[in-house]
Design a protein around this motif. Structure first.
Motif, PDB file in Angstrom:
ATOM      1  N   TRP A  58       0.834  -1.212   0.000  1.00 17.94           N
ATOM      2  CA  TRP A  58       0.000   0.000   0.000  1.00 17.94           C
ATOM      3  C   TRP A  58       0.863   1.255   0.000  1.00 17.94           C
ATOM      4  CZ3 TRP A  58      -4.913   0.364  -1.185  1.00 17.94           C
ATOM      5  CH2 TRP A  58      -5.731  -0.768  -1.054  1.00 17.94           C
ATOM      6  N   ILE A  59       1.986   1.213   0.698  1.00 17.44           N
ATOM      7  CA  ILE A  59       2.901   2.359   0.698  1.00 17.44           C
ATOM      8  C   ILE A  59       3.450   2.591  -0.708  1.00 17.44           C
ATOM      9  CG2 ILE A  59       5.134   3.203   1.521  1.00 17.44           C
ATOM     10  CD1 ILE A  59       4.557   1.825   4.173  1.00 17.44           C
ATOM     11  N   PHE A  60       3.837   1.509  -1.380  1.00 12.06           N
ATOM     12  CA  PHE A  60       4.333   1.620  -2.753  1.00 12.06           C
ATOM     13  C   PHE A  60       3.276   2.229  -3.667  1.00 12.06           C
ATOM     14  CE2 PHE A  60       7.373  -2.219  -2.097  1.00 12.06           C
ATOM     15  CZ  PHE A  60       8.267  -1.368  -1.452  1.00 12.06           C
ATOM     16  N   LEU A  61       2.005   1.891  -3.410  1.00 12.88           N
ATOM     17  CA  LEU A  61       0.916   2.376  -4.244  1.00 12.88           C
ATOM     18  C   LEU A  61       0.771   3.893  -4.155  1.00 12.88           C
ATOM     19  CD1 LEU A  61      -1.553   1.778  -6.066  1.00 12.88           C
ATOM     20  CD2 LEU A  61      -2.894   1.510  -3.963  1.00 12.88           C
ATOM     21  N   PHE A  62       0.877   4.419  -2.939  1.00 16.98           N
ATOM     22  CA  PHE A  62       0.656   5.851  -2.720  1.00 16.98           C
ATOM     23  C   PHE A  62       1.939   6.678  -2.711  1.00 16.98           C
ATOM     24  CE2 PHE A  62      -3.225   3.983  -0.888  1.00 16.98           C
ATOM     25  CZ  PHE A  62      -4.183   4.764  -1.526  1.00 16.98           C
ATOM     26  N   LEU A  63       3.085   6.018  -2.757  1.00 18.59           N
ATOM     27  CA  LEU A  63       4.351   6.735  -2.703  1.00 18.59           C
ATOM     28  C   LEU A  63       4.515   7.789  -3.800  1.00 18.59           C
ATOM     29  CD1 LEU A  63       6.989   7.044  -1.186  1.00 18.59           C
ATOM     30  CD2 LEU A  63       7.955   5.206  -2.595  1.00 18.59           C
ATOM     31  N   PRO A  64       4.164   7.488  -5.058  1.00 12.81           N
ATOM     32  CA  PRO A  64       4.313   8.526  -6.096  1.00 12.81           C
ATOM     33  C   PRO A  64       3.499   9.784  -5.812  1.00 12.81           C
ATOM     34  CG  PRO A  64       4.018   6.374  -7.103  1.00 12.81           C
ATOM     35  CD  PRO A  64       3.735   6.207  -5.644  1.00 12.81           C
ATOM     36  N   PHE A  65       2.306   9.625  -5.243  1.00 11.34           N
ATOM     37  CA  PHE A  65       1.482  10.794  -4.931  1.00 11.34           C
ATOM     38  C   PHE A  65       2.147  11.638  -3.840  1.00 11.34           C
ATOM     39  CE2 PHE A  65      -1.342   7.402  -6.372  1.00 11.34           C
ATOM     40  CZ  PHE A  65      -1.971   8.034  -7.441  1.00 11.34           C
ATOM     41  N   ILE A  66       2.737  10.972  -2.862  1.00 11.92           N
ATOM     42  CA  ILE A  66       3.451  11.690  -1.800  1.00 11.92           C
ATOM     43  C   ILE A  66       4.655  12.418  -2.380  1.00 11.92           C
ATOM     44  CG2 ILE A  66       4.734  11.434   0.353  1.00 11.92           C
ATOM     45  CD1 ILE A  66       3.012   8.942   0.925  1.00 11.92           C
ATOM     46  N   MET A  67       5.398  11.735  -3.260  1.00 16.20           N
ATOM     47  CA  MET A  67       6.590  12.322  -3.841  1.00 16.20           C
ATOM     48  C   MET A  67       6.256  13.504  -4.743  1.00 16.20           C
ATOM     49  SD  MET A  67       9.057  10.770  -2.498  1.00 16.20           S
ATOM     50  CE  MET A  67      10.260  11.663  -3.478  1.00 16.20           C
TER      51      MET A  67
END
Length: 236
Positions: A58-67
């Protein structure tokens, strides 16, 4: 009154866009390389890892949005080195998602989607850069329509309508075709009226990173929706 820098020579604009496209290309290349490594030689290890660590998946899924927020944040705009680092980490973070997409599409479809995406992107970027028609209204409509498509996509998660999904796909395609031209024109306009307060180089370097981010997202979204339209089958 603040002095305004207006660049009238084509050489200045060409140099600016050359830097933007170079950085965008490096970002896409990094995403592609890491996606290939995860999807092909390290596929089994990657699938096993995310299968055993659901939280990290789940972290990998949302990581681009955070970045994305890190790249477009104030610190990235004020510190060129930090902005560059965040952009390339952002590009790398997308590999976790893209690799999963590449696992379920045949190589020929991926290649065809990339070629079509490149043709559309270059064509619309040229329209935005050299066209004289103001695309502000079209861009505003596209951004508004994007929110509508997001809502439709969330609804379709529950009703699972294939017809609605096809409508969503073609809507996304149309939206990002317009946004590619609009974002390119917007970048040109911002560059031409960038503040000339003695730190023009820093401001330009920050603008290059922001521009690379915008066009990277336009290209990637075009590629993904075209790939979905082409269709795919599991490689397993």
């Amino acid at each position: 009154m603040d002095e305004r820098r207006v660049v009238n020579d084509d050489a200045g604009v060409a140099s600016f866009f050359s830097k933007v496209y170079t950085k965008m290309g490096l970002g896409l290349g990094l995403t592609g390389l890491l996606s290939y490594l995860l999807a092909v030689p390290f596929q089994q290890q990657y699938l096993t890892f995310i299968g055993q660590h659901q939280i990290l998946a789940w972290i990998f899924l949302f990581l681009p949005f955070i970045m994305t927020f890190m790249v477009s944040g104030r610190r990235a705009q004020q510190n060129t080195s930090f902005g560059n680092l965040m952009f390339y980490l952002f590009s790398a973070s997308f590999a976790f998602q893209i690799s999963l997409v590449l696992m379920v599409y045949p190589t020929i479809n991926i290649f065809a989607a990339f070629v079509v995406t490149a043709v559309i992107f270059v064509s619309m970027s040229l329209v935005g850069r050299f066209g004289h028609k103001d695309l502000s209204k079209a861009g505003s409509i596209a951004y508004t329509a994007l929110w509508g498509v997001i809502v439709m996509s969330l609804v379709n998660l529950f009703i699972a309508s294939s017809g609605l999904q096809w409508l969503i796909n073609y809507a996304i395609l149309a939206i990002f075709i317009v946004m590619t031209a609009f974002d390119t024109q917007k970048l040109k306009q911002v560059y031409l009226t960038a503040g000339g307060t003695g730190d023009g180089l820093i401001a330009e370097n920050a603008l290059v990173t922001q521009g690379a981010l915008m066009l990277y997202l336009d290209f990637l979204n075009l590629f993904l929706v075209i790939l979905r339209i082409f269709g795919g089958v599991s490689r397993d």
